[in-house]
Scaffold this active site. Sequence first.
Site, PDB file in Angstrom:
ATOM      1  N   GLU A 210      55.428  41.611  37.828  1.00  0.00           N
ATOM      2  CA  GLU A 210      54.583  40.915  36.853  1.00  0.00           C
ATOM      3  C   GLU A 210      55.355  40.652  35.562  1.00  0.00           C
ATOM      4  OE1 GLU A 210      50.910  43.049  36.482  1.00  0.00           O
ATOM      5  OE2 GLU A 210      50.367  42.767  38.577  1.00  0.00           O
TER       6      GLU A 210
ATOM      7  N   GLU B  45      50.366  43.691  46.085  1.00  0.00           N
ATOM      8  CA  GLU B  45      49.482  44.761  45.606  1.00  0.00           C
ATOM      9  C   GLU B  45      48.030  44.315  45.686  1.00  0.00           C
ATOM     10  OE1 GLU B  45      50.219  46.190  41.678  1.00  0.00           O
ATOM     11  OE2 GLU B  45      52.372  46.511  42.005  1.00  0.00           O
TER      12      GLU B  45
END
Length: 505
Positions: free
Chosen positions: A119, A266
Amino acid sequence: MLLPRWFAEALLLLLSILACSNAAFIGVNIGTDLTNMPPPSDIVTLLKSQQITHVRLYDANSHMLKAFANTSIEVMVGVTNEEILKIGRFPSAAAAWVNKNVAAYIPSTNITAIAVGSEVLTTIPHVAPILASALNNIHKALVASNLNFKVKVSSPMSMDIMPKPFPPSTSTFSPSWNTTVYQLLQFLKNTGSFFMLNAYPYYGYTTANGIFPLDYALFKQLSPVKQIVDPNTLLHYNSMFDAMVDAAYYSMEALNFSKIPVVVTETGWPSSGGSDEAAATVANAETFNTNLIKRVLNNSGPPSQPDIPINTYIYELYNEDKRSGPVSERNWGILFPNGTSVYPLSLSGGSSSAALNGSSMFCVAKADADDDKLVDGLNWACGQGRANCAAIQPGQPCYLPNDVKSHASFAFNDYYQKMKSAGGTCDFDGTAITTTRDPSYRTCAYTGSLNANATNGNFPPDALGPASPLGGNANARIIFSYHLPILAPLALTLLQLLLQHDRLL
């Protein structure tokens, strides 16, 4: 001979399809921010016993990578966010990283992917301008090691880079990130890699202020009046998970990129939260992950891409109890740090039914533990800890060998087996460690052992302590399976293209 451009492009496309044409898989993320982290060998034994075939590591821990050797488990390793700047600026740093953390372990350890950062755009935006360079440098290092076809490179992205993911058909990447995202997508297309997405319906639900029903986030069937439909395409979305994945596909199409497979690196649901986290419950976590597994393994894609399965990694294997932040941050795991299941989790259609309970994890004294500390721990376990220590008394099956490490191991384990589901740990002032290896021997059966040839004697099992208050989790089952790929048709296509090219020469 040099292959023509059209053939090279066809080869890359085929390799990209091959990468995600296998029957969909469920993998797990393995975080390490927890107390009493089990030894890597025990973690691998646990994964193998549950037929888990794909794992993601957040770094390239050498002990973990060595433990995965000769297991065939596919491993995704990670370049940490802190390493990106150096790797992006210096090709030599990327080459050194690949040589040390990938090439050194292949082929024994089945490393198949590298996640460059996590991220990056939303957590360390100042690094974003150099992300593409880091990806390219890592890939070039793989090419130099002749590993570029085996190991794919990408970078996990947050849903936050798509400000308005619903309806999916109008989703776009945030304009402020278009340059970086375009470079990423061009890299993925050129290398036949996939788009890594961290997609959390839990956050989608909790931040939507009641717009979407909880059942939608949990994959539960909605009544006809609550069906979620994209008004532009009229596609029906049975889950927020599917809508999130489709939002990524439509966002890529908005930049003129198509058919780059999305892999969800995820997703999950917390089993516990603070007073302001009402949706973080054991029941919701169990429902989400159970339905997620069924959804992924039906081998279909989201509504806009039904033929591209959604390979997915559950976040995560263990509750990371050392993490900071809200209570939910420490409760995403399917296992407690002591190895017990947080809730029953099963995968229908699999061939394995191995139980993930006390019988697969034991607590024993460390080989280098101080004897005086072991005596203290032994006395506490058999006294205040109320372990059943009758079997290590003179004349009983576990008395020999008559040494403190053997006796302490038996007592530690009895306490651990009885109390772990109630929060008991395997520590004893740092003198104990968990293991999946059954320490039973000859006629001495440790509590939790399935060794039918050993016995702990004909005496009341609770002679020196009460029965453990084991709850339903004690016999919880978690079952994972993997469907083998059917690659023959695609391999045949590649062969036919190659033969046609030869005939044209």
